[in-house]
Motif scaffolding. Structure first.
Motif: not given
Length: 732
Positions: A601-602, A691-694, A699-701
């Motif tokens: 997604g990124q 990385i999301p979930g890492g 949290g989101e950037p």
């Protein structure tokens, strides 16, 4: 004619037992195998011992011997047995039932079996109080003189090898050294400022506790001796009680009847005092006092020498510790343990060192080295060299270049010293390590399965030596091949592997060769615990007290086991100016890697940020660069673009019609953090994405508590954690 009735009637010729009895000569028979001893009637009379008091063994004689004499007699017998002699004899001081002093002569004949094994001693015990020219009567003084002079000679010879205060105290507590003086208690005090520190006591446990620390002006005999620089002689118990009532409660329960306290004077000042207590009563004659003063003089010189050695050692050790890193930083992805042990003797401190340099991006540099020499100058040179090498590494120079510059730095110091060193730069994410060696020991690697081997690292000259110097044959070829003279050896450390760097103080053994010490080290590493702190302790214990002539430094680094996702290995792609396909290929690889690492997604943001950094390097620098992408131990995706320009990038405010100036603004908006690191002749511009979930992607950037808040550099960029400088020509 009147008969002299006082004269006993003895048959003529007299029988043997009658002759022995009249001359106070008894006999003994000692079975060495069973330990039993038989005494005849005259022997009991000579010793003033009752038959019912005798235990039937040699220990039963000790009750009538002056303390310390039994040790000398046992030594005389043991020496005769060991030397294979058939006879021995000794004069010993004895005491009667009422405590009256006397002299006894013991002489024995040793019987041996056909194999030479001693099994029996038959001998005589006689009263020697009236022997002319021998102990007893007029001969007692001659024997005492010989005995005390021998003690002084032996003690002085032993103390000549004493290099610490503990060595001196060990001599004083040894019965063989001072026991022949007949003292039942020996005390040594060391002057410490305005106090006396009692550091040793010995002899039969008859310690008189004059308090561990006493003031020099205290009303005690040891204090008086130090204060007046004159010996204190006490010839009776009454003198103890009258002159030193504070000490009397400790003397009263003991069998002490006399004593002497000697000031230990070196170079005109007191360094301590020696106390000797005796069971004999009476003053000390002029000859005894002269012998005691000679003994005190020898002890004083040894004590002062030991104190100076320890002071110099403490100074050198303090300097050494000040030159070593005050703390070892924690490095994500690795467990590190270090140890340093100073040499034990005098100023033999040496110039061993270790250091750990965090390099950012999951990289770390570790080094170990040894400056030639064993003195404070070696420690001072070590500190300068360590800091210089650390600075070259932190600037981003390659391992070979950093080592070459450190060598030139040491030559410029003009110390006429050289140093050996090993440096390893490790990427803890990929496990790849680059090692350079300058005349030092090869490192050792212990794999996760427990196997152990030495790493053959291509080496260069010790630091400080130029290639043209004598003994540097072959160095010019190596320099031509590598450009620095210090070739780089690559090594891969898998999760769980441990890298060991040490100096030769860990492998040297007195009287042994280096290979023996290295074999013992390898076996200890192979069989030692996996924990680096515990393993470091085991290796230090391996040397123990067998070393001591050289200092020792040790560094252990264990790579943590952090499994990566499929395809999680590092990505590196070369960027060549004028190659139109290089950026496109790099963007394709970066997008694919982002998707494989769970950041699909990124992928657009990661690709765009990487493209901006690559474009800046190709447009604004002349050198060849490279782009790399990897996962950090914190679970972030890190993109790095290297170039050979030292100009630092700058953010610019671009107007609506500007065609450039927005690159770093985009990177700042897209990435969680970015920054710049010096890399020797160039720099590295980097950015990171959580990385999301890492681990760092909860949290989101930009959200509170996310990776944006935790970054040391933060949005806006940084050079090694510092704000960007003013704009320079060539900056973006």
């Amino acid at each position: 004619m009147a008969e002299r009735g006082v004269t006993p009637q003895v048959e003529w010729p007299a029988r043997t037992d009658t002759s022995l009895s009249l001359n106070r000569m008894g006999t003994f028979d000692w079975n060495l195998d069973s330990g039993q001893m038989h005494l005849d009637t005259t022997a009991f009379e000579v010793l003033d011992l009752r038959p019912e008091e005798f235990t039937g063994t040699p220990d039963g004689l000790r009750v009538r011997l002056v303390p310390g004499e039994e040790i000398r007699l046992d030594a005389r017998v043991a020496q005769a047995l060991k030397a294979g002699r058939s006879h021995y004899g000794a004069y010993v001081r004895s005491r009667g039932r009422d405590g009256s002093p006397g002299w006894t002569h013991v002489q024995g004949r040793i019987l041996r079996d056909p194999r030479g094994h001693p099994y029996r001693i038959i001998g005589i015990i006689r009263d020697a109080a009236h022997d002319p020219g021998e102990p007893g009567a007029a001969g007692e003084r001659d024997e005492g003189r010989r005995r005390m002079t021998g003690v002084v000679e032996r003690t002085t010879a032993i103390l000549a090898h004493a290099r610490t205060v503990n060595d001196v105290t060990d001599v004083l507590k040894d019965p063989e050294a001072l026991g022949h003086l007949g003292a039942v208690s020996v005390m040594l005090g060391v002057v410490d400022g305005g106090r006396i520190h009692l550091v040793a006591e010995g002899q039969l446990g008859a310690y008189v506790p004059e308090i561990e620390y006493t003031r020099i002006d205290a009303p005690l005999p040891m204090s008086e001796a130090v204060r007046t620089l004159r010996p204190v002689y006490l010839g009776s118990r009454e003198e103890f009680q009258d002159r030193y009532p504070g000490l009397w409660p400790y003397i009263e329960p003991l069998s002490v009847r006399s004593g002497v306290y000697l000031p230990l004077i070196a170079q005109g000042r007191p360094v301590g005092a020696l106390g000797l207590l005796y069971t004999r009563e009476g003053d000390f004659d002029a000859e005894e006092r002269n012998v005691l003063m000679a003994l005190g003089s020898g002890i004083a010189q040894s004590l002062q020498r030991a104190i100076l050695f320890e002071q110099e050692h403490d100074l050198a050790e303090g300097l050494q510790k000040a030159m070593l890193p005050r703390r070892i930083p924690e490095v994500a992805g690795a467990l590190i343990a270090v140890r340093y042990r100073a040499a034990r003797m005098g100023r033999d401190i040496g110039g061993d060192w270790y250091d750990v340099v965090p390099l950012g991006g999951g990289r770390v540099g570790v080094m170990i080295g040894d400056v030639e020499g064993h003195d404070t100058d070696a420690a001072a040179v070590m500190g300068q060299l360590r800091i210089a090498l650390r600075a070259y590494i932190a600037e981003g120079h390659t391992p070979g270049t950093a080592m070459a510059r450190a060598s030139a730095f040491l030559r410029d110091l003009e110390t006429e010293r050289f140093a050996t060193c090993t440096y390893a730069q490790i990427d803890l994410t990929s496990g790849m390590a680059q090692l350079v060696r300058a005349g030092h020991l090869d490192p050792v690697v212990r794999r996760g399965d427990g196997s152990c081997h030495r790493v053959r690292v291509a080496g260069g000259l010790p630091l400080g030596l130029a290639a043209h110097e004598p003994g540097a044959a072959g160095a010019p070829d190596a320099s031509a091949a590598t450009g620095t003279g210090y070739p780089v050896t690559s090594l891969e450390l898998h999760p769980g592997d441990t890298l060991l760097l040490c100096t030769d103080g860990l492998t040297e053994r007195p009287g042994g060769d280096l290979d023996t010490g290295m074999s013992e080290l390898m076996e200890a590493v192979r069989s030692g615990p996996a924990d680096v702190e515990e393993l470091a302790d085991v290796l230090c214990e391996l040397v123990g007290d067998s070393g001591g002539g050289d200092d020792m430094a040790l560094l252990l680094l264990r790579r943590r086991g952090t499994p990566l996702p499929r395809g999680g290995g590092p990505l590196r792609h070369r960027l060549t100016p004028g190659d139109p396909d290089a950026p496109a290929m790099a963007r394709h690889l970066i997008r694919a890697a982002a998707a494989a690492w769970g950041a699909r997604g990124q992928a657009d943001e990661i690709e765009l940020a990487a493209d901006e950094l690559m474009t800046n390097a190709l447009v604004h620098t002349d050198g060849v660069g490279a782009v790399s992408m990897r996962l950090t131990p914190e679970g972030r995706i890190r993109i790095e673009v290297d170039d050979t320009s030292s100009a630092l990038p700058q953010r610019r405010e671009a107007d609506d019609w500007a065609v450039s100036g927005r690159g770093l603004m985009l990177v700042d908006r897209l990435a969680d953090t970015w920054g710049v690191e010096p890399r020797g002749g160039g720099k590295c511009v980097w950015c990171e994405f959580a990385i999301p979930g890492g681990p760092d992607g909860a949290g989101e950037p930009g959200e509170p508590g996310g990776p944006h808040q935790e970054s040391g550099a933060g949005h806006g960029g940084a050079v090694a954690g510092s704000p960007l400088p003013p704009r320079e020509p060539g900056a973006v």
